[in-house]
Design an enzyme around this catalytic site. Structure first.
Site, PDB file in Angstrom:
ATOM      1  N   TRP A  88       0.817  -1.223   0.000  1.00 13.26           N
ATOM      2  CA  TRP A  88       0.000   0.000   0.000  1.00 13.26           C
ATOM      3  C   TRP A  88       0.849   1.270   0.000  1.00 13.26           C
ATOM      4  CZ3 TRP A  88      -4.502  -1.108   4.036  1.00 13.26           C
ATOM      5  CH2 TRP A  88      -5.274  -2.168   3.546  1.00 13.26           C
ATOM      6  N   LYS A  89       2.164   1.123   0.148  1.00 14.56           N
ATOM      7  CA  LYS A  89       3.080   2.274   0.175  1.00 14.56           C
ATOM      8  C   LYS A  89       2.584   3.327   1.182  1.00 14.56           C
ATOM      9  CE  LYS A  89       4.596   1.073  -4.393  1.00 14.56           C
ATOM     10  NZ  LYS A  89       5.198   1.475  -5.670  1.00 14.56           N
TER      11      LYS A  89
ATOM     12  N   HIS B 263      12.974  -2.478  -1.157  1.00 15.61           N
ATOM     13  CA  HIS B 263      12.139  -1.950  -2.248  1.00 15.61           C
ATOM     14  C   HIS B 263      12.908  -0.851  -2.975  1.00 15.61           C
ATOM     15  CE1 HIS B 263       8.926   0.079  -4.384  1.00 15.61           C
ATOM     16  NE2 HIS B 263       8.245  -1.046  -4.269  1.00 15.61           N
TER      17      HIS B 263
ATOM     18  N   GLU C 273      12.086   1.938  -3.969  1.00  8.67           N
ATOM     19  CA  GLU C 273      11.866   3.285  -3.430  1.00  8.67           C
ATOM     20  C   GLU C 273      12.747   3.523  -2.195  1.00  8.67           C
ATOM     21  OE1 GLU C 273       7.571   2.984  -3.321  1.00  8.67           O
ATOM     22  OE2 GLU C 273       7.620   2.925  -5.519  1.00  8.67           O
TER      23      GLU C 273
ATOM     24  N   GLU D 243      11.520  -6.770  -9.312  1.00  5.59           N
ATOM     25  CA  GLU D 243      10.749  -5.578  -9.644  1.00  5.59           C
ATOM     26  C   GLU D 243      11.596  -4.655 -10.525  1.00  5.59           C
ATOM     27  OE1 GLU D 243       7.316  -4.757  -6.811  1.00  5.59           O
ATOM     28  OE2 GLU D 243       9.089  -3.914  -5.858  1.00  5.59           O
TER      29      GLU D 243
ATOM     30  N   GLY E 155       4.961   1.535 -10.978  1.00  9.08           N
ATOM     31  CA  GLY E 155       4.121   2.731 -10.985  1.00  9.08           C
ATOM     32  C   GLY E 155       4.073   3.448 -12.326  1.00  9.08           C
TER      33      GLY E 155
ATOM     34  N   SER F  32       3.648  -2.704 -12.061  1.00  9.73           N
ATOM     35  CA  SER F  32       2.432  -2.522 -12.856  1.00  9.73           C
ATOM     36  C   SER F  32       1.658  -3.820 -13.101  1.00  9.73           C
ATOM     37  CB  SER F  32       2.754  -1.813 -14.177  1.00  9.73           C
ATOM     38  OG  SER F  32       3.296  -0.528 -13.923  1.00  9.73           O
TER      39      SER F  32
ATOM     40  N   GLY G  32       1.497  -2.850  -6.327  1.00  9.42           N
ATOM     41  CA  GLY G  32       1.422  -1.530  -5.722  1.00  9.42           C
ATOM     42  C   GLY G  32       0.074  -0.886  -6.005  1.00  9.42           C
ATOM     43  N   GLY G  33       0.029  -0.052  -7.032  1.00  6.09           N
ATOM     44  CA  GLY G  33      -1.164   0.721  -7.359  1.00  6.09           C
ATOM     45  C   GLY G  33      -2.463  -0.071  -7.365  1.00  6.09           C
TER      46      GLY G  33
HETATM   47  P1  PGA Z   1       3.098  -0.905  -8.922  1.00  7.22           P
HETATM   48  O1  PGA Z   1       4.131  -1.035  -7.691  1.00  7.22           O
HETATM   49  O2  PGA Z   1       2.278  -2.166  -8.940  1.00  7.22           O
HETATM   50  O3  PGA Z   1       2.300   0.317  -8.628  1.00  7.22           O
HETATM   51  O4  PGA Z   1       3.928  -0.772 -10.157  1.00  7.22           O
HETATM   52  C1  PGA Z   1       4.785  -2.238  -7.409  1.00  7.22           C
HETATM   53  C2  PGA Z   1       5.686  -2.077  -6.217  1.00  7.22           C
HETATM   54  O5  PGA Z   1       6.265  -1.001  -6.051  1.00  7.22           O
HETATM   55  O6  PGA Z   1       5.857  -3.009  -5.398  1.00  7.22           O
END
Ligand code: PGA
Length: 252
Positions: A12-13, A97, A99, A169, A175, A215, A236-237
């Site tokens: 969920w970030k 991750h 990020e 990833e 994203g 994605s 993620g999203g």
């Molecule tokens: P995303 O993110 O599905 O929005 O691309 C994946 C993630 O960062 O784990």
């Protein structure tokens, strides 16, 4: 795919407060109907781990954290320990991750410590690795993946690998709406499994689950999951929408 149990994790970030996070968890739980062949994880922000864990009591869905410190307690301002996240109901932790690597400058050494801390205190650790677009275009993808894998798993015993999941990833797919093709993902997963076989042994490589992330959507989950070396997804999203995530966990 052998006997590896599928794992779908929703990251969920930095989204959701108590009310909307609990509602989302409840809606996902409603969409999830008895899966003997798969495990589902939700990774909400630290602040609502307890609430989400309570909401999911009695459902097969489990809770993960988006990061974790390596120490049990101490002077680590701003960090959360493996013991604390377990106390709040988490059974797993994402580490490394992209990020965390890119925005917060976490190094492979730090990520290795986080992973070992998670494993030591009985959490399932999900180690994220992946190349940037620049690295892919320069033909460095495999080199980057092997390097991140070896450094991330450094000094981890083969027996501890039952508590580790790898998430491939590609940074350029996170994203961006730009998913790796099933062929690109399968190629990277097979490569990762090969490296695991070289670091440890073939049986460890065959048992370790490798998730794809970047994605993932209701429209591509089925073809991704049909690949022999893709054992699940880190989402993620699409995990922020119960209908979308519901479809993803119901992959065929
Ligand atoms: P995303 O993110 O599905 O929005 O691309 C994946 C993630 O960062 O784990």
């Amino acid at each position: 795919m052998g006997k590896r149990k599928a794992l779908i994790a929703g990251n969920w970030k930095m989204h959701t407060t108590v009310v909307d996070g609990c509602r989302l968890a409840m809606d996902v739980a409603k969409a999830c109907t008895g899966y003997a062949d798969r495990e589902i994880l939700l990774a909400p922000p630290f602040t609502i781990l307890s609430e989400v864990s309570h909401v999911l009591e009695g459902s097969p869905i489990m809770v993960a954290t988006q990061n974790v410190c390596w120490e049990e307690k101490g002077a680590f301002t701003g960090e959360i320990s493996p013991v604390m996240v377990k106390d709040a109901g988490a059974v797993a932790a994402i580490v490394g991750h992209s990020e965390r690597r890119q925005i917060f400058f976490e190094t492979d050494e730090m990520i290795n410590s986080r992973l070992k801390g998670a494993v030591k205190f009985g959490l399932l650790a999900i180690l994220c690795i992946g190349e940037t677009l620049d690295e892919r275009e320069k033909g460095h993808t495999f080199q980057v993946l092997e390097d991140q894998l070896r450094k991330g798993l450094k000094t981890l015993a083969p027996g501890d690998m039952t508590r580790v999941v790898i998430a491939y990833e590609p940074v350029w797919a996170i994203g961006t709406g730009k998913t790796a093709s099933k062929e690109q993902a399968q190629e990277a997963h097979a490569f990762i499994r090969g490296v695991l076989g070289r670091i440890y042994e073939k049986t460890v490589a065959e048992q370790t689950r490798i998730l794809y992330g970047g994605s993932v959507k209701p429209t591509n989950i089925d073809e991704l999951m049909a690949q022999p070396d893709i054992d699940g997804a880190l989402v993620g999203g699409a995990a922020l929408d119960a209908e979308s995530f519901g479809r993803i966990i119901n992959f065929r």
